[in-house]
Design a protein around this motif. Structure first.
Motif, PDB file in Angstrom:
ATOM      1  N   THR A  53       0.853  -1.189   0.000  1.00  0.00           N
ATOM      2  CA  THR A  53       0.000   0.000   0.000  1.00  0.00           C
ATOM      3  C   THR A  53       0.885   1.233   0.000  1.00  0.00           C
ATOM      4  OG1 THR A  53      -0.165   0.013   2.411  1.00  0.00           O
ATOM      5  CG2 THR A  53      -1.892  -1.158   1.220  1.00  0.00           C
ATOM      6  N   LEU A  54       0.476   2.231  -0.769  1.00  0.00           N
ATOM      7  CA  LEU A  54       1.215   3.488  -0.848  1.00  0.00           C
ATOM      8  C   LEU A  54       0.351   4.596  -0.285  1.00  0.00           C
ATOM      9  CD1 LEU A  54       2.690   3.192  -4.461  1.00  0.00           C
ATOM     10  CD2 LEU A  54       3.730   2.504  -2.283  1.00  0.00           C
ATOM     11  N   THR A  55       0.918   5.382   0.617  1.00  0.00           N
ATOM     12  CA  THR A  55       0.196   6.468   1.257  1.00  0.00           C
ATOM     13  C   THR A  55       1.026   7.742   1.174  1.00  0.00           C
ATOM     14  OG1 THR A  55      -0.718   4.874   2.836  1.00  0.00           O
ATOM     15  CG2 THR A  55      -0.922   7.209   3.396  1.00  0.00           C
ATOM     16  N   PRO A  56       0.469   8.819   0.566  1.00  0.00           N
ATOM     17  CA  PRO A  56       1.202  10.088   0.567  1.00  0.00           C
ATOM     18  C   PRO A  56       1.168  10.724   1.955  1.00  0.00           C
ATOM     19  CG  PRO A  56      -0.739  10.177  -0.881  1.00  0.00           C
ATOM     20  CD  PRO A  56      -0.763   8.866  -0.175  1.00  0.00           C
ATOM     21  N   ARG A  57       2.340  11.175   2.411  1.00  0.00           N
ATOM     22  CA  ARG A  57       2.439  11.847   3.714  1.00  0.00           C
ATOM     23  C   ARG A  57       3.466  12.971   3.626  1.00  0.00           C
ATOM     24  NH1 ARG A  57       2.428   6.590   7.304  1.00  0.00           N
ATOM     25  NH2 ARG A  57       0.195   6.234   7.353  1.00  0.00           N
ATOM     26  N   HIS A  58       3.008  14.188   3.807  1.00  0.00           N
ATOM     27  CA  HIS A  58       3.891  15.353   3.853  1.00  0.00           C
ATOM     28  C   HIS A  58       4.832  15.432   2.653  1.00  0.00           C
ATOM     29  CE1 HIS A  58       2.358  15.753   7.902  1.00  0.00           C
ATOM     30  NE2 HIS A  58       2.766  14.534   8.171  1.00  0.00           N
ATOM     31  N   GLY A  59       4.298  15.200   1.460  1.00  0.00           N
ATOM     32  CA  GLY A  59       5.095  15.280   0.242  1.00  0.00           C
ATOM     33  C   GLY A  59       5.934  14.050  -0.042  1.00  0.00           C
ATOM     34  N   ARG A  60       5.853  13.056   0.802  1.00  0.00           N
ATOM     35  CA  ARG A  60       6.587  11.803   0.607  1.00  0.00           C
ATOM     36  C   ARG A  60       5.592  10.678   0.395  1.00  0.00           C
ATOM     37  NH1 ARG A  60      10.866  12.342   5.558  1.00  0.00           N
ATOM     38  NH2 ARG A  60      12.069  14.045   4.665  1.00  0.00           N
ATOM     39  N   LEU A  61       6.085   9.575  -0.111  1.00  0.00           N
ATOM     40  CA  LEU A  61       5.238   8.406  -0.325  1.00  0.00           C
ATOM     41  C   LEU A  61       5.733   7.281   0.574  1.00  0.00           C
ATOM     42  CD1 LEU A  61       2.812   7.721  -2.068  1.00  0.00           C
ATOM     43  CD2 LEU A  61       4.370   6.934  -3.835  1.00  0.00           C
ATOM     44  N   VAL A  62       4.826   6.750   1.394  1.00  0.00           N
ATOM     45  CA  VAL A  62       5.175   5.705   2.357  1.00  0.00           C
ATOM     46  C   VAL A  62       4.582   4.380   1.899  1.00  0.00           C
ATOM     47  CG1 VAL A  62       4.966   4.952   4.754  1.00  0.00           C
ATOM     48  CG2 VAL A  62       5.258   7.386   4.234  1.00  0.00           C
ATOM     49  N   ALA A  63       5.421   3.360   1.858  1.00  0.00           N
ATOM     50  CA  ALA A  63       4.994   2.010   1.478  1.00  0.00           C
ATOM     51  C   ALA A  63       4.843   1.157   2.727  1.00  0.00           C
ATOM     52  CB  ALA A  63       6.013   1.380   0.536  1.00  0.00           C
ATOM     53  N   VAL A  87      10.147  -4.680   8.139  1.00  0.00           N
ATOM     54  CA  VAL A  87       9.804  -3.407   8.756  1.00  0.00           C
ATOM     55  C   VAL A  87       8.358  -3.098   8.387  1.00  0.00           C
ATOM     56  CG1 VAL A  87      12.158  -2.462   8.829  1.00  0.00           C
ATOM     57  CG2 VAL A  87      10.752  -2.100   6.810  1.00  0.00           C
ATOM     58  N   PRO A  88       7.658  -2.329   9.228  1.00  0.00           N
ATOM     59  CA  PRO A  88       6.240  -2.072   8.965  1.00  0.00           C
ATOM     60  C   PRO A  88       5.974  -1.061   7.854  1.00  0.00           C
ATOM     61  CG  PRO A  88       6.915  -1.015  11.004  1.00  0.00           C
ATOM     62  CD  PRO A  88       8.086  -1.826  10.531  1.00  0.00           C
ATOM     63  N   SER A  89       6.971  -0.214   7.532  1.00  0.00           N
ATOM     64  CA  SER A  89       6.777   0.778   6.473  1.00  0.00           C
ATOM     65  C   SER A  89       8.117   1.406   6.126  1.00  0.00           C
ATOM     66  CB  SER A  89       5.788   1.868   6.913  1.00  0.00           C
ATOM     67  OG  SER A  89       6.315   2.602   8.000  1.00  0.00           O
ATOM     68  N   ALA A  90       8.131   2.124   5.000  1.00  0.00           N
ATOM     69  CA  ALA A  90       9.350   2.825   4.580  1.00  0.00           C
ATOM     70  C   ALA A  90       8.970   3.986   3.681  1.00  0.00           C
ATOM     71  CB  ALA A  90      10.289   1.882   3.845  1.00  0.00           C
ATOM     72  N   VAL A  91       9.715   5.073   3.806  1.00  0.00           N
ATOM     73  CA  VAL A  91       9.563   6.202   2.898  1.00  0.00           C
ATOM     74  C   VAL A  91      10.270   5.824   1.593  1.00  0.00           C
ATOM     75  CG1 VAL A  91      10.136   8.623   2.465  1.00  0.00           C
ATOM     76  CG2 VAL A  91       9.462   7.879   4.770  1.00  0.00           C
ATOM     77  N   GLU A 111      14.274   9.273 -15.787  1.00  0.00           N
ATOM     78  CA  GLU A 111      14.936   8.956 -14.522  1.00  0.00           C
ATOM     79  C   GLU A 111      14.157   9.428 -13.302  1.00  0.00           C
ATOM     80  OE1 GLU A 111      18.901  10.544 -15.306  1.00  0.00           O
ATOM     81  OE2 GLU A 111      19.590   8.470 -15.277  1.00  0.00           O
ATOM     82  N   THR A 112      13.001  10.056 -13.533  1.00  0.00           N
ATOM     83  CA  THR A 112      12.134  10.500 -12.444  1.00  0.00           C
ATOM     84  C   THR A 112      10.700  10.112 -12.786  1.00  0.00           C
ATOM     85  OG1 THR A 112      13.578  12.387 -12.018  1.00  0.00           O
ATOM     86  CG2 THR A 112      11.378  12.488 -11.085  1.00  0.00           C
ATOM     87  N   ILE A 113       9.953   9.739 -11.770  1.00  0.00           N
ATOM     88  CA  ILE A 113       8.546   9.392 -11.955  1.00  0.00           C
ATOM     89  C   ILE A 113       7.739  10.045 -10.843  1.00  0.00           C
ATOM     90  CG2 ILE A 113       8.728   7.242 -10.631  1.00  0.00           C
ATOM     91  CD1 ILE A 113       6.754   6.041 -12.717  1.00  0.00           C
ATOM     92  N   ARG A 114       6.514  10.423 -11.149  1.00  0.00           N
ATOM     93  CA  ARG A 114       5.612  10.971 -10.135  1.00  0.00           C
ATOM     94  C   ARG A 114       4.599   9.900  -9.756  1.00  0.00           C
ATOM     95  NH1 ARG A 114       6.491  15.872  -8.746  1.00  0.00           N
ATOM     96  NH2 ARG A 114       4.595  16.191  -7.581  1.00  0.00           N
ATOM     97  N   LEU A 115       4.543   9.604  -8.471  1.00  0.00           N
ATOM     98  CA  LEU A 115       3.573   8.650  -7.938  1.00  0.00           C
ATOM     99  C   LEU A 115       2.798   9.335  -6.826  1.00  0.00           C
ATOM    100  CD1 LEU A 115       5.610   5.325  -7.568  1.00  0.00           C
ATOM    101  CD2 LEU A 115       3.915   5.883  -9.300  1.00  0.00           C
ATOM    102  N   GLN A 116       1.516   9.411  -6.985  1.00  0.00           N
ATOM    103  CA  GLN A 116       0.636  10.006  -5.982  1.00  0.00           C
ATOM    104  C   GLN A 116       1.189  11.336  -5.470  1.00  0.00           C
ATOM    105  OE1 GLN A 116      -0.705   7.214  -3.019  1.00  0.00           O
ATOM    106  NE2 GLN A 116      -0.935   5.576  -4.501  1.00  0.00           N
ATOM    107  N   GLY A 117       1.678  12.160  -6.389  1.00  0.00           N
ATOM    108  CA  GLY A 117       2.138  13.495  -6.042  1.00  0.00           C
ATOM    109  C   GLY A 117       3.590  13.599  -5.622  1.00  0.00           C
TER     110      GLY A 117
END
Length: 149
Positions: A53-63, A87-91, A111-117
């Motif tokens: 699962t991917l969750t946007p948080r404070h401009g970062r994406l957490v898996a 581990v339970p999650s990672a940025v 070389e760059t991709i946008r995922l959920q902002g």
């Protein structure tokens, strides 16, 4: 928040999202990275295999792992197997796309991709026995770049 067909491993403190079609080698690359990290002295752990699962948080994406698969990795011929280092999650800090034929040189802007902002560095790899070492090399280069910024 959304589930994606991907795997995720953490190197050091950075999440590496591994995407690809079924049978492209996502789980194999995760296992190879876990092994390479162990012999290289780099902290490595499984975040999730096959679905994360991917969750946007404070401009970062957490898996995070999909709850049904947390702590498990698929090994072809053996099925789902438990993994000790999790581990339970990672940025997320890097996206690796597994494709049948990867370009020798990345195209402009690839070389760059946008995922959920979130904008993330991206690399495309084909099936290759040395791809875990390639991912480790790219991760180390990213760490150096982040330290100098």
């Amino acid at each position: 928040m959304g589930a994606v067909h991907a795997s995720c491993v953490v190197l050091g403190e950075d999440g590496i999202l591994i995407r690809g079609a079924a049978g492209s080698g996502k789980s194999t690359l995760v296992r190879d990275l876990l092994g390479l990290g162990a012999i290289s002295g780099v902290f490595t752990a499984l975040v999730g295999d096959d679905r994360v699962t991917l969750t946007p948080r404070h401009g970062r994406l957490v898996a995070a792992p999909h709850p049904a698969l947390a702590g498990l990795i698929e090994i072809r011929g053996l099925g789902l197997q438990p993994v000790e280092a999790t581990v339970p999650s990672a940025v997320l800090r890097l996206v690796v796309d597994l494709q049948e034929a990867a370009p020798r040189m990345p195209e402009e802007g690839a070389e760059t991709i946008r995922l959920q902002g979130a904008a993330l560095p991206r690399m495309v790899l084909s099936p290759d026995p040395s791809r875990a070492a390639t991912v480790m090399w790219r991760w180390r280069r990213l760490r150096v770049m982040m330290m100098t910024d």
